[in-house]
Write an enzyme that holds these catalytic residues in place. Structure first.
Site, PDB file in Angstrom:
ATOM      1  N   ASP A  14      -3.030  -2.270   7.571  1.00 16.94           N
ATOM      2  CA  ASP A  14      -4.330  -1.615   7.362  1.00 16.94           C
ATOM      3  C   ASP A  14      -4.965  -1.139   8.669  1.00 16.94           C
ATOM      4  O   ASP A  14      -6.188  -1.087   8.800  1.00 16.94           O
ATOM      5  CB  ASP A  14      -5.322  -2.550   6.634  1.00 16.94           C
ATOM      6  CG  ASP A  14      -4.752  -3.079   5.349  1.00 16.94           C
ATOM      7  OD1 ASP A  14      -4.174  -2.273   4.607  1.00 16.94           O
ATOM      8  OD2 ASP A  14      -4.861  -4.285   5.103  1.00 16.94           O
ATOM      9  N   LYS A  17      -2.771   3.678   9.923  1.00 21.20           N
ATOM     10  CA  LYS A  17      -1.591   4.440  10.376  1.00 21.20           C
ATOM     11  C   LYS A  17      -1.564   5.841   9.781  1.00 21.20           C
ATOM     12  O   LYS A  17      -1.147   6.792  10.424  1.00 21.20           O
ATOM     13  CB  LYS A  17      -0.299   3.697   9.970  1.00 21.20           C
ATOM     14  CG  LYS A  17      -0.118   2.376  10.666  1.00 21.20           C
ATOM     15  CD  LYS A  17       1.065   1.616  10.139  1.00 21.20           C
ATOM     16  CE  LYS A  17       0.880   1.019   8.769  1.00 21.20           C
ATOM     17  NZ  LYS A  17      -0.110  -0.059   8.665  1.00 21.20           N
ATOM     18  N   GLN A 219       2.586  -1.712   6.350  1.00 15.71           N
ATOM     19  CA  GLN A 219       2.120  -3.049   6.770  1.00 15.71           C
ATOM     20  C   GLN A 219       1.994  -3.085   8.306  1.00 15.71           C
ATOM     21  O   GLN A 219       1.651  -2.076   8.888  1.00 15.71           O
ATOM     22  CB  GLN A 219       3.034  -4.173   6.248  1.00 15.71           C
ATOM     23  CG  GLN A 219       2.938  -4.382   4.734  1.00 15.71           C
ATOM     24  CD  GLN A 219       3.844  -3.469   3.943  1.00 15.71           C
ATOM     25  OE1 GLN A 219       5.007  -3.321   4.250  1.00 15.71           O
ATOM     26  NE2 GLN A 219       3.322  -2.854   2.901  1.00 15.71           N
TER      27      GLN A 219
HETATM   28  P1  IMP Z   1       3.592  -8.565  -0.395  1.00 17.85           P
HETATM   29  O1  IMP Z   1       4.003  -7.527   0.597  1.00 17.85           O
HETATM   30  O2  IMP Z   1       2.919  -7.984  -1.622  1.00 17.85           O
HETATM   31  O3  IMP Z   1       4.714  -9.504  -0.747  1.00 17.85           O
HETATM   32  O4  IMP Z   1       2.458  -9.484   0.295  1.00 17.85           O
HETATM   33  C1  IMP Z   1       2.748 -10.319   1.414  1.00 17.85           C
HETATM   34  C2  IMP Z   1       1.610 -10.290   2.434  1.00 17.85           C
HETATM   35  O5  IMP Z   1       1.545  -8.997   3.029  1.00 17.85           O
HETATM   36  C3  IMP Z   1       0.220 -10.550   1.841  1.00 17.85           C
HETATM   37  O6  IMP Z   1      -0.563 -11.233   2.811  1.00 17.85           O
HETATM   38  C4  IMP Z   1      -0.343  -9.156   1.654  1.00 17.85           C
HETATM   39  O7  IMP Z   1      -1.757  -9.128   1.644  1.00 17.85           O
HETATM   40  C5  IMP Z   1       0.227  -8.472   2.875  1.00 17.85           C
HETATM   41  N1  IMP Z   1       0.351  -7.014   2.710  1.00 17.85           N
HETATM   42  C6  IMP Z   1       1.263  -6.338   1.981  1.00 17.85           C
HETATM   43  N2  IMP Z   1       1.077  -5.010   2.090  1.00 17.85           N
HETATM   44  C7  IMP Z   1       0.033  -4.853   2.905  1.00 17.85           C
HETATM   45  C8  IMP Z   1      -0.618  -3.700   3.437  1.00 17.85           C
HETATM   46  O8  IMP Z   1      -0.262  -2.549   3.185  1.00 17.85           O
HETATM   47  N3  IMP Z   1      -1.658  -3.951   4.279  1.00 17.85           N
HETATM   48  C9  IMP Z   1      -2.054  -5.206   4.613  1.00 17.85           C
HETATM   49  N4  IMP Z   1      -1.476  -6.295   4.150  1.00 17.85           N
HETATM   50  C10 IMP Z   1      -0.432  -6.124   3.300  1.00 17.85           C
END
Ligand code: IMP
Length: 421
Positions: A14, A17, A219
């Site tokens: 976040d 980018k 991410q």
């Molecule tokens: P997942 O990617 O849904 O498995 O989530 C794993 C971790 O990555 C969690 O803490 C999410 O909040 C974080 N996360 C996943 N995608 C994003 C993103 O685009 N921005 C910020 N955090 C993310």
């Protein structure tokens, strides 16, 4: 000399980018996503309209740019088709323009179900986006996943269903109890078929012919499966090196590595966050910065700029330089702070980012204070046009993080930034 630029998030995602991908796309012939799936949410403001992308590269609004989704991405077929339709009045996205790797894996209704169930039952949830990301990567690693190439081939997809159902009675039960979701999943295959191509071969040819390529991370560095704050991470390699592995490129093909950070830090979901502000200052940053997840709408946790974490991100990615977003959000604060080191109860002062999440969780930030500025920051120009205190703060971020800052974002629009170096 190849022209391949990697741009990744330097914090916990976040970082904004999308804004810089959008700017750099003007000078790129091809833009590639290389990891993650629809857990990502890239917000772009086009003429005042807010558009959020989840799976498409953020360059989609530049008609001259080809778009590639690489081998280590996990694709949700229905969501991707919805996304293409949702932006159709702003961008044409056909198979001549969007290349999906045959090697990418698919997110199925089963993966989303597993993600939801696991988070609901966990004593210590990760705080995932519940988009099925982790379970899809798990199956890939267990060698029982479904590639896009298999998914769009009716015969291979049917064989996969048979095999998977024989392997797992829970999977079989899920397909029987959620017939509609599975029928929709299957029906999207025909529409996606023309997009599924030998994308990495095509990319290598483009690079060999001198095309300018941008590899766009989703991410952020501290969510990397290997080098992030494990287990509070996503399930893919978010760092610059991950781009090459996903796209089948050699390290020598890269000409520049860039990072994106915010002028403060945010994190969504669970996990250690040493600079977190649980007080009114944190709330004020969250409100002013509208810090809510673009994918899940969850509030983001906010804290000061963390120079320890940033030095780590610089080292892990080998950044040539970074962009810093959202400096305007800090306007109006009397004091602004930067984390320069961590104080651990038994290990003492730490200058380096620890690998163990428990150690990180026990760390208190060592802070350096800076005077704030009250006058609004300019929407264009250079750092010299900013209030003196803002200039001092930017120079301190650069010096403490050990990295050159190219520009700072001073508003949400694509052109709202001032040059630094
Ligand atoms: P997942 O990617 O849904 O498995 O989530 C794993 C971790 O990555 C969690 O803490 C999410 O909040 C974080 N996360 C996943 N995608 C994003 C993103 O685009 N921005 C910020 N955090 C993310």
């Amino acid at each position: 000399m190849s022209q391949v630029v990697i741009l990744v998030g330097a914090q916990w995602g976040d970082e904004g980018k999308g804004k810089w991908v959008d700017c750099l796309s003007e000078q790129s012939d091809l833009v590639c996503r290389f990891q993650g799936g629809d857990n990502a949410g890239h917000t772009i403001y086009l003429n005042g309209k807010k558009l959020v992308l989840h799976q498409l590269p953020s360059a989609v609004f530049h008609p001259h740019t080809k778009l590639l989704v690489g081998a280590n991405v996990v694709v949700n077929p229905l969501k991707l088709l919805d996304e293409i339709r949702g932006i159709s009045s702003y961008a044409d996205v056909g198979p001549e323009r969007l290349w999906l790797s045959q090697r990418a894996h698919v997110i199925s209704p089963w993966h989303i179900h597993c993600d939801e169930q696991r988070e609901a039952r966990a004593k210590k949830p990760i705080g995932t986006t519940k988009r099925g990301i982790g379970p899809s990567y798990e199956e890939k690693m267990a060698r029982s996943g479904l590639t896009l190439s298999q998914y769009v081939d009716d015969g291979q997809r049917a064989l996969w269903f048979e095999r998977r159902s024989a392997e797992s009675s829970d999977f079989l039960l899920h397909t029987q109890n959620h017939k509609e979701a599975w029928a929709l999943f299957v029906s999207a295959a025909a529409e996606l078929r023309p997009f599924v191509q030998p994308a990495e071969n095509q990319l290598r040819k483009e690079i060999a012919s001198g095309k300018r390529v941008l590899l766009e991370g989703a991410q952020g560095t501290l969510l990397d499966i290997c080098h992030g704050t494990y287990p509070y991470v996503t399930s893919s390699s978010t760092i610059a090196g991950g781009a090459l592995a996903s796209l089948g490129l050699g390290p020598k093909s890269v000409s520049q590595v860039l990072g994106v950070a915010k002028a403060y830090t945010t994190r969504v979901g669970e996990g250690p966050f040493p600079s977190e502000l649980k007080d009114d200052v944190g709330k004020r940053i969250a409100e002013k910065g509208q810090e809510r997840g673009a994918t899940t709408g969850r509030p983001r946790r906010c804290g000061w700029f963390d120079a320890v974490a940033m030095r780590y991100a610089v080292a892990v990615n080998g950044f040539d330089a970074i962009y810093v977003n959202k400096m305007d959000i800090l306007t109006g604060f009397d004091q602004i702070q930067i984390v320069t080191a961590y104080q651990h109860p038994s290990l003492g002062v730490l200058d380096e980012f620890p690998a163990d999440a428990e150690i990180l969780a026990a760390c208190k930030p060592v802070l350096k204070s800076f005077s704030g500025w009250q006058k609004e920051l300019p929407k264009s120009g250079s750092l010299a046009d900013c209030p003196r205190e803002a200039k001092i703060y930017v120079e301190a971020m650069s010096e403490l993080a050990g990295v050159r800052i190219l520009a700072i974002g001073t508003g949400p629009e694509r052109d709202d930034f001032v040059q630094v170096t």
